[in-house]
Design a protein around this motif. Sequence first.
Motif, PDB file in Angstrom:
ATOM      1  N   PRO A 124       2.135   4.751  59.943  1.00  0.00           N
ATOM      2  CA  PRO A 124       2.046   4.045  58.550  1.00  0.00           C
ATOM      3  C   PRO A 124       1.053   4.315  57.642  1.00  0.00           C
ATOM      4  O   PRO A 124       1.059   4.596  56.619  1.00  0.00           O
ATOM      5  N   HIS A 125      -0.418   4.368  57.975  1.00  0.00           N
ATOM      6  CA  HIS A 125      -1.430   4.746  57.156  1.00  0.00           C
ATOM      7  C   HIS A 125      -1.562   5.936  56.753  1.00  0.00           C
ATOM      8  O   HIS A 125      -1.990   6.313  55.666  1.00  0.00           O
ATOM      9  N   GLU A 126      -0.825   7.047  57.252  1.00  0.00           N
ATOM     10  CA  GLU A 126      -0.709   8.341  57.125  1.00  0.00           C
ATOM     11  C   GLU A 126       0.334   8.371  55.813  1.00  0.00           C
ATOM     12  O   GLU A 126      -0.019   9.174  55.038  1.00  0.00           O
ATOM     13  N   ARG A 127       1.350   7.662  56.112  1.00  0.00           N
ATOM     14  CA  ARG A 127       2.393   7.714  55.145  1.00  0.00           C
ATOM     15  C   ARG A 127       1.802   7.284  53.807  1.00  0.00           C
ATOM     16  O   ARG A 127       2.363   7.593  52.734  1.00  0.00           O
ATOM     17  N   ILE A 131       4.569  18.369  55.694  1.00  0.00           N
ATOM     18  CA  ILE A 131       4.486  17.779  57.009  1.00  0.00           C
ATOM     19  C   ILE A 131       5.773  16.846  57.237  1.00  0.00           C
ATOM     20  O   ILE A 131       6.183  16.824  58.336  1.00  0.00           O
ATOM     21  N   VAL A 132       6.541  16.557  56.025  1.00  0.00           N
ATOM     22  CA  VAL A 132       7.988  16.216  56.209  1.00  0.00           C
ATOM     23  C   VAL A 132       8.745  16.837  55.264  1.00  0.00           C
ATOM     24  O   VAL A 132       8.241  17.343  54.324  1.00  0.00           O
ATOM     25  N   THR A 133       9.900  16.552  55.506  1.00  0.00           N
ATOM     26  CA  THR A 133      10.857  17.120  54.274  1.00  0.00           C
ATOM     27  C   THR A 133      10.649  16.331  52.984  1.00  0.00           C
ATOM     28  O   THR A 133      10.380  15.152  52.913  1.00  0.00           O
ATOM     29  N   PRO A 144       4.231  22.192  68.662  1.00  0.00           N
ATOM     30  CA  PRO A 144       5.768  22.078  69.194  1.00  0.00           C
ATOM     31  C   PRO A 144       6.194  20.763  68.858  1.00  0.00           C
ATOM     32  O   PRO A 144       5.724  19.732  68.608  1.00  0.00           O
ATOM     33  N   GLY A 145       7.726  20.410  68.391  1.00  0.00           N
ATOM     34  CA  GLY A 145       8.261  19.399  67.976  1.00  0.00           C
ATOM     35  C   GLY A 145       8.090  18.891  66.829  1.00  0.00           C
ATOM     36  O   GLY A 145       7.420  19.565  65.994  1.00  0.00           O
ATOM     37  N   ASP A 146       8.405  17.589  66.643  1.00  0.00           N
ATOM     38  CA  ASP A 146       8.284  16.994  65.387  1.00  0.00           C
ATOM     39  C   ASP A 146       7.014  16.283  65.202  1.00  0.00           C
ATOM     40  O   ASP A 146       6.366  15.980  66.259  1.00  0.00           O
ATOM     41  N   ILE A 147       6.215  16.251  64.091  1.00  0.00           N
ATOM     42  CA  ILE A 147       5.429  15.351  63.651  1.00  0.00           C
ATOM     43  C   ILE A 147       5.708  14.265  63.082  1.00  0.00           C
ATOM     44  O   ILE A 147       6.675  14.143  62.250  1.00  0.00           O
ATOM     45  N   HIS A 148       5.160  12.989  63.844  1.00  0.00           N
ATOM     46  CA  HIS A 148       5.606  11.660  63.686  1.00  0.00           C
ATOM     47  C   HIS A 148       4.481  10.972  62.796  1.00  0.00           C
ATOM     48  O   HIS A 148       3.363  11.033  63.397  1.00  0.00           O
ATOM     49  N   THR A 149       4.554  10.559  61.656  1.00  0.00           N
ATOM     50  CA  THR A 149       3.364  10.263  60.591  1.00  0.00           C
ATOM     51  C   THR A 149       3.458   8.748  61.108  1.00  0.00           C
ATOM     52  O   THR A 149       4.244   8.052  61.459  1.00  0.00           O
TER      53      THR A 149
END
Length: 125
Positions: free
Chosen positions: A46-49, A69-71, A39-44
């Motif tokens: 910094p190391h994942e980005r 995972i993001v747009t 549910p909800g947004d996934i917030h990455t």
Amino acid sequence: MIQLFHPLLTLIATASDSLLAKYVLYLKNENRILRDRIPGDIHTKPHERAQLLKYGKPLRKAINELITIVTPGTFHRWVREEKRGVKENGVGLDEANCALTCAAICAASSSVSATLWRRCTFTPS
């Protein structure tokens, strides 16, 4: 962790182009199913980005078809920010904001709770 990826890499290395396309399609659908359960947004983080950028940038525009995972717009913003050298803003209060917040509360009330002062401790990272 390496033991998990080794068989997958072996499988991909020996596959034909049409089979690779089927692998990608399967993994995209698997990711969609898993994403629908969260549910909800996934917030990455910094190391994942950084990992997404490392493996996504070489794909150029093809990343638009793969990323889930993001747009795609968010991914391309990260690429632009990386080129400009924009760094992530940390979450939380810095020393100046903390002092101002505590001063404003002190002015509004006669005392500041111990809980607030604990929240206002500043440790540089």
